[in-house]
Scaffold this motif. Structure first.
Motif, PDB file in Angstrom:
ATOM      1  N   LYS A 133       0.832  -1.206   0.000  1.00 18.69           N
ATOM      2  CA  LYS A 133       0.000   0.000   0.000  1.00 18.69           C
ATOM      3  C   LYS A 133       0.863   1.250   0.000  1.00 18.69           C
ATOM      4  O   LYS A 133       0.596   2.219  -0.740  1.00 18.69           O
ATOM      5  CB  LYS A 133      -0.919   0.013   1.228  1.00 18.69           C
ATOM      6  N   SER A 134       1.921   1.270   0.801  1.00 15.93           N
ATOM      7  CA  SER A 134       2.769   2.464   0.909  1.00 15.93           C
ATOM      8  C   SER A 134       3.478   2.756  -0.410  1.00 15.93           C
ATOM      9  O   SER A 134       3.612   3.913  -0.817  1.00 15.93           O
ATOM     10  CB  SER A 134       3.787   2.311   2.044  1.00 15.93           C
ATOM     11  N   GLN A 156       0.853   4.096  -2.849  1.00 13.34           N
ATOM     12  CA  GLN A 156       0.500   5.480  -2.491  1.00 13.34           C
ATOM     13  C   GLN A 156       1.561   6.457  -2.989  1.00 13.34           C
ATOM     14  O   GLN A 156       1.245   7.561  -3.439  1.00 13.34           O
ATOM     15  CB  GLN A 156       0.301   5.580  -0.981  1.00 13.34           C
ATOM     16  N   HIS A 186       1.071   6.894  -6.694  1.00 11.89           N
ATOM     17  CA  HIS A 186      -0.033   7.832  -6.918  1.00 11.89           C
ATOM     18  C   HIS A 186       0.435   9.277  -6.752  1.00 11.89           C
ATOM     19  O   HIS A 186       0.100  10.147  -7.584  1.00 11.89           O
ATOM     20  CB  HIS A 186      -1.164   7.515  -5.941  1.00 11.89           C
ATOM     21  N   PHE A 237      -6.554   5.475  -2.302  1.00 12.25           N
ATOM     22  CA  PHE A 237      -6.675   6.450  -3.385  1.00 12.25           C
ATOM     23  C   PHE A 237      -7.386   5.771  -4.555  1.00 12.25           C
ATOM     24  O   PHE A 237      -7.394   4.542  -4.659  1.00 12.25           O
ATOM     25  CB  PHE A 237      -5.304   6.984  -3.815  1.00 12.25           C
TER      26      PHE A 237
END
Length: 279
Positions: free
Chosen positions: A29-30, A33, A36, A62
């Motif tokens: 996830k990090s 992100q 993004h 997101f």
């Protein structure tokens, strides 16, 4: 293909972005992100139904483009339905009329529910919250055969291979098919493929496949892997997929955060903040 020219990141879900617990790790996830924030176009392309997949990608934090049911649906980052294509109901009915081994679990992907020949705990485990609920039905008594996808699962791969051959004898010009996993056989309309749906998104956003990096682990990922500037196969992918696409690099497994680890090591400005293991 230069990694510096990559502007688009495309990933499958099961066996790729998801670990064996069917979740996205905090590390992955990090990294996403950060992608993004760096304005990479991110596309998730999965065989899962959109209701099921949306519950998963919401955990990224997101919005992303979502290709589901192997390309039969496209949703925008704002969750707007951009493209939809269903199977022909009469063709689906003719498949279900075949003599299918009752040990095989048969599933129809409908718009708001998946209809199944039996309760399958292994299949249910793929969803944490059953956002896309199952409904056990008798297909012999079904009246509405319109569907997004037909799905068959059994622990014996050869049983599914035999079923595939039986179906293709009379439906070769109607359906496309793929083994998303050795225990999962899927049939879609002939025009449906992840790569076709992804092309629609890339055209809309002004990018080409040459500017994309793709990650996958199943035969339903084959065309998107070979179409991209960089196609990468997960270490946990079936050996026969690795052999067929022997010219593509094999990276770490999904349980080793293979996608995120590769991206953090190889994409400019991502790895500076997110070091982990070598992919």
């Amino acid at each position: 293909m230069s990694k510096q020219k990559i502007k688009v990141v495309i990933s499958d879900l099961d066996g790729t972005l998801l670990n064996s617990d069917h979740t996205i790790s905090d590390y992955t996830k990090s990294v996403f992100q950060e992608l993004h924030k760096q304005n990479y176009l991110i596309i998730v392309a999965t065989g899962r139904h959109h209701m099921d997949a949306m519950a998963i990608i919401n955990t990224l934090g997101f919005p992303v483009y979502l290709v589901t049911s192997n390309g039969a649906r496209i949703h925008s980052p704002q969750k707007e339905l951009l493209y939809s294509f269903d199977m022909n109901g009469d063709s689906v009915k003719s498949v279900l009329a075949l003599d299918i081994d009752p040990e095989i679990t048969t599933v129809l992907f409908k718009e708001t529910v998946w209809q199944t020949s039996k309760n399958n705990s292994k299949l249910n485990a793929f969803q944490k919250d059953l956002a896309y609920p199952p409904q056990v039905v008798n297909f012999a008594e079904l009246e509405d055969f319109n569907a997004i996808k037909i799905f068959f699962t059994h622990d014996n791969h050869q049983k599914l291979v035999d079923l595939k051959e039986k179906i293709l004898e009379s439906h070769l010009d109607v359906f496309s098919h793929a083994f998303s996993l050795p225990i999962c056989l899927e049939f879609m309309d002939k025009s449906v493929d992840k790569s076709v749906a992804i092309s629609k998104i890339l055209e809309k956003e002004g990018f080409s496949f040459e500017e994309a990096i793709t990650f996958g682990d199943g035969f339903n990922d084959e065309k998107m892997l070979t179409s991209a500037g960089i196609g990468l196969i997960m270490g946990n992918a079936p050996e026969n997929l690795k052999e067929k696409l022997h010219h593509l690099q094999v990276i770490s497994t999904n349980n080793e955060d293979g996608v995120a680890s590769y991206l953090s090591l190889n994409l400019e400005n991502i790895g500076k903040k997110h070091k982990k293991t070598k992919a």
